[in-house]
Design an enzyme around this catalytic site. Structure first.
Site, PDB file in Angstrom:
ATOM      1  NE  ARG A 237       4.123 -13.655   1.323  1.00  0.00           N
ATOM      2  CZ  ARG A 237       3.103 -14.099   0.622  1.00  0.00           C
ATOM      3  NH1 ARG A 237       2.835 -15.399   0.569  1.00  0.00           N
ATOM      4  NH2 ARG A 237       2.310 -13.277  -0.032  1.00  0.00           N
TER       5      ARG A 237
ATOM      6  CE1 TYR B  63      13.889  -9.974  -0.792  1.00  0.00           C
ATOM      7  CE2 TYR B  63      11.670 -10.849  -0.871  1.00  0.00           C
ATOM      8  CZ  TYR B  63      12.548  -9.809  -1.056  1.00  0.00           C
ATOM      9  OH  TYR B  63      12.098  -8.599  -1.502  1.00  0.00           O
TER      10      TYR B  63
ATOM     11  CE  LYS C 264       2.917 -11.370   5.018  1.00  0.00           C
ATOM     12  NZ  LYS C 264       1.717 -10.528   5.172  1.00  0.00           N
TER      13      LYS C 264
ATOM     14  CG  HIS D 137      -2.774 -10.487   5.371  1.00  0.00           C
ATOM     15  ND1 HIS D 137      -2.832 -10.839   4.047  1.00  0.00           N
ATOM     16  CD2 HIS D 137      -1.650  -9.738   5.495  1.00  0.00           C
ATOM     17  CE1 HIS D 137      -1.800 -10.314   3.400  1.00  0.00           C
ATOM     18  NE2 HIS D 137      -1.074  -9.645   4.255  1.00  0.00           N
TER      19      HIS D 137
ATOM     20  CB  SER E   1      -0.424  -9.165  -2.305  1.00  0.00           C
ATOM     21  OG  SER E   1      -0.273 -10.131  -1.328  1.00  0.00           O
TER      22      SER E   1
ATOM     23  CB  CYS F 202      -5.504  -4.411  -2.657  1.00  0.00           C
ATOM     24  SG  CYS F 202      -6.020  -5.694  -3.806  1.00  0.00           S
TER      25      CYS F 202
ATOM     26  CG  ASP G 288       1.397  -7.349   6.411  1.00  0.00           C
ATOM     27  OD1 ASP G 288       0.606  -7.384   5.446  1.00  0.00           O
ATOM     28  OD2 ASP G 288       2.222  -8.255   6.640  1.00  0.00           O
TER      29      ASP G 288
ATOM     30  NE  ARG H 146       7.980  -7.085  -0.278  1.00  0.00           N
ATOM     31  CZ  ARG H 146       6.816  -7.445   0.248  1.00  0.00           C
ATOM     32  NH1 ARG H 146       6.377  -6.901   1.346  1.00  0.00           N
ATOM     33  NH2 ARG H 146       6.062  -8.335  -0.350  1.00  0.00           N
TER      34      ARG H 146
HETATM   35  C1  OXD Z   1       2.544 -10.001   1.820  1.00  0.00           C
HETATM   36  C2  OXD Z   1       3.452  -9.116   2.578  1.00  0.00           C
HETATM   37  O1  OXD Z   1       3.002 -10.719   0.928  1.00  0.00           O
HETATM   38  O2  OXD Z   1       2.969  -8.410   3.473  1.00  0.00           O
HETATM   39  O3  OXD Z   1       1.346 -10.017   2.128  1.00  0.00           O
HETATM   40  O4  OXD Z   1       4.659  -9.112   2.309  1.00  0.00           O
HETATM   41 MN    MN Z   2       0.963  -8.888   3.955  1.00  0.00          MN
END
Ligand code: OXD
Ligand code: MN
Length: 600
Positions: free
Chosen positions: A82, A210, A219, A239, A261, A263, A288, A380
């Site tokens: 991102r 991407y 997102k 989130h 992220s 964690c 997520d 991913r």
């Molecule tokens: C993030 C994802 O970046 O879920 O939080 O990909």
């Molecule tokens: Mn996420």
């Protein structure tokens, strides 16, 4: 090019929604694709589009015996994550976007991107991807349509959302859908923009191919536009993972949890309890994102708007997350992982010995002496939720699941105890608003610096952060039967820098305390900052960590907390005039208590 109502490959009309057809026609006129293809989401269509993606070298088939239905995609090496610096909230005023977002005037953004989109799909096909975020037919769900020139996006959206005819049927003749436009263009970071227009329920994304930049349901819609709609309509787009804890007696308790992220959100959502917890089971609802609304009984109900997992591959193994490994074993797309000579996938942290030779994520030969990583650290997997052997049977329930506890967590080497329960809703909102996480060696910059990431929403809140805090505070009036709120920290270290708590499946011990607290049946110790388990409250049977270490992990150090509370001042100030006074007063009150204690 004809803009008459669309038909699928067999000539059957997909929709007669005039607003939708007109909108697609307008954007096709702008972007000038050679063809416009409406997606119906069928198996035949998947097969045809996958074959096209293979022919165009967008996807590479993997070993179909080892990984049936799985494919590999290598992104442009300049396009692997991102791009927060190129992500904009385009609201009429800058204040509406607030201090934590990049802002662009909507007129300027439309003008700039219209120029870039003009003719951007020449020589390409525009795919019309109708999709639902949330269970089919749920009043909590939202509909989006993404126009894209990327087959990779279509095939990923097919996994991550309920896509195709089902969405057109749910939309009917309504004009209430998110309008998404995406073109990969020439994948040049100089011409890369991810623009959100909350007032228009519109997302325009250009120049990237991407993940979160282009799978617009995730997102962009489910969090940035979703949070804006949540504020407007009185619900929460968060989130957060959602999981169900089932006891051996069959009692089910649902929990939502926000972690920044890196964690371990996906790991937590798919946790396998340790042996001691025989008969206990964790069911994944989502890994997520959670959309939460108040039900008629005054409880908070959550749905997972997604229907798949877009998870980080490196570090995922049978050891760390066996459920994820089973989930990605078929019908999944891998992006930027390494490939073995026999068409298997590999990444750093996968089980077993390091293969002697690989093709790395860029398509180059790799061996263990290579200095670069074989898989990109943000490689991913995209896997359907229905592949998950631990998928909750209520994951698709239009009513959602009732949430009994909300957990906020971060990566903190000190100060924050293993677990702590807020005294009340406002205190819980304070936990969320002050969430922080330490930077790791994986990220550029100084290691161990605490970054504030309120509610793990810093990059995802689609409006002014102070108003978002206020929205959380105000939701209390609606939630007459509120979930209990907790803070957790699996990452506390001892003086020698060693983790005090083993994490992974052992987190079940903490989760059990949380469930029991939410159900008012276990003790706790009141501290200045919240309730913590006192000796004997945490189930430590069959646990091979010495009790002193558990005490250290759960301890509250008033001196550390004084520094912590003082450190919130700059962050609160940075939010500006929208920072709720109620949260500032929480901090002041705690600091006053700490100072009073230190003086006695
Ligand atoms: C993030 C994802 O970046 O879920 O939080 O990909
Ligand atoms: Mn996420």
């Amino acid at each position: 090019m004809s803009f008459s109502p669309p038909v699928d490959a067999s000539g059957k009309p997909l929709t007669s929604n005039e607003q939708l057809i007109k909108w697609v026609a307008n954007l096709a006129q702008l972007t000038k694709p050679d063809h416009v293809v409406w997606c119906n989401g069928s198996e035949d269509e998947k097969k045809r589009l996958t074959e096209e993606a293979v022919a165009q070298k967008i996807l590479e088939p993997l070993n179909q015996e080892k990984l049936p239905g799985c494919y590999l995609h290598r992104s442009n090496p300049n396009d692997v994550a991102r791009v927060e610096q190129l992500t904009f909230i385009c609201t009429p005023t800058k204040d509406e976007a607030g201090p934590t977002n990049n802002w662009m005037d909507p007129k300027e953004a439309y003008a700039k991107l219209t120029k870039l989109f003009d003719g951007s799909m020449k020589g390409r096909t525009m795919y019309v991807v109708p999709y639902i975020m949330g269970p089919v037919g749920s009043k909590m769900s939202k509909i989006g349509v993404e126009l894209t020139d990327s087959l990779y996006v279509v095939l990923n959206m097919r996994i991550m959302t309920r896509m195709g005819q089902v969405a057109l049927d749910m939309l009917g003749a309504s004009n209430d859908f998110n309008r998404g436009l995406h073109s990969t263009l020439d994948c040049n970071p100089e011409r890369r923009y991810i623009c959100h227009f909350p007032q228009d329920n519109t997302i325009w994304s250009i120049g990237s191919g991407y993940g979160g930049n282009v799978l617009l349901g995730k997102k962009c819609l489910a969090l940035r536009i979703g949070s804006y709609l949540g504020k407007k309509e009185g619900w929460l787009a968060e989130h957060m993972l959602i999981l169900g804890v089932e006891s051996p007696e069959g009692e089910m308790t649902y929990v939502a949890a926000a972690f920044p992220s890196a964690c371990g959100k996906t790991n937590f959502a798919m946790m396998i309890p340790p042996k001691r917890f025989k008969g206990w089971k964790i069911w994944t609802v989502g890994d997520d994102i959670a959309w939460m609304r108040v039900g008629e009984d005054g409880r908070l109900y959550a749905v997972n708007p997604e229907s798949g997992y877009f998870g980080v591959a490196p570090g995922t193994s049978y050891d760390s997350n066996p459920t994820a490994m089973k989930t990605v074993a078929h019908d999944s797309i891998f992006t930027n992982v390494a490939r073995t000579p026999d068409g298997d996938v590999w990444w750093e942290g996968k089980d077993g010995p390091i293969p002697p030779e690989l093709i790395d994520w860029k398509g180059n030969p790799w061996n263990p002496k290579s200095t670069e990583k074989a898989a990109h650290p943000n490689a991913r997997f995209t896997a359907p939720a229905t592949n998950n052997p631990g998928l909750s049977r209520y994951y698709d329930d239009p009513a959602g699941v009732p949430i009994s506890a909300i957990i906020f967590g971060g990566r903190r080497a000190s100060t924050v105890p293993l677990v702590m329960q807020a005294f009340n809703w406002l205190n819980g909102v304070f936990f969320g608003a002050t969430m922080g996480s330490e930077t790791t060696a994986a990220a550029a910059g100084k290691v161990g610096v605490v970054r504030r990431d309120p509610f793990a929403m810093l990059p995802f809140c689609g409006y002014n952060m102070g108003e978002y805090f206020q929205h959380w505070i105000e939701m209390q009036a609606q939630i007459t039967n509120p979930p209990k709120i907790f803070m957790v920290n699996w990452f506390r270290k001892d003086k020698a820098g060693k983790f005090l708590w083993p994490g992974f499946g052992e987190n079940m011990r903490v989760l059990k305390w949380i469930v029991d607290r939410a159900r008012l049946r276990v003790g706790g110790q009141e501290t200045l900052f919240g309730w913590v388990p006192k000796a004997g409250d945490l189930d430590l049977s069959g646990f091979d960590v010495p009790p002193e270490r558990v005490d250290e992990a759960t301890a509250i150090d008033v001196n550390e907390w004084k520094i912590e509370l003082e450190s919130y001042a700059d962050f609160f100030k940075s939010i500006g005039s929208t920072m709720p006074r109620a949260l500032e007063l929480q901090r002041d009150l705690l600091l006053a208590r700490v100072n009073a204690m230190k003086n006695t």
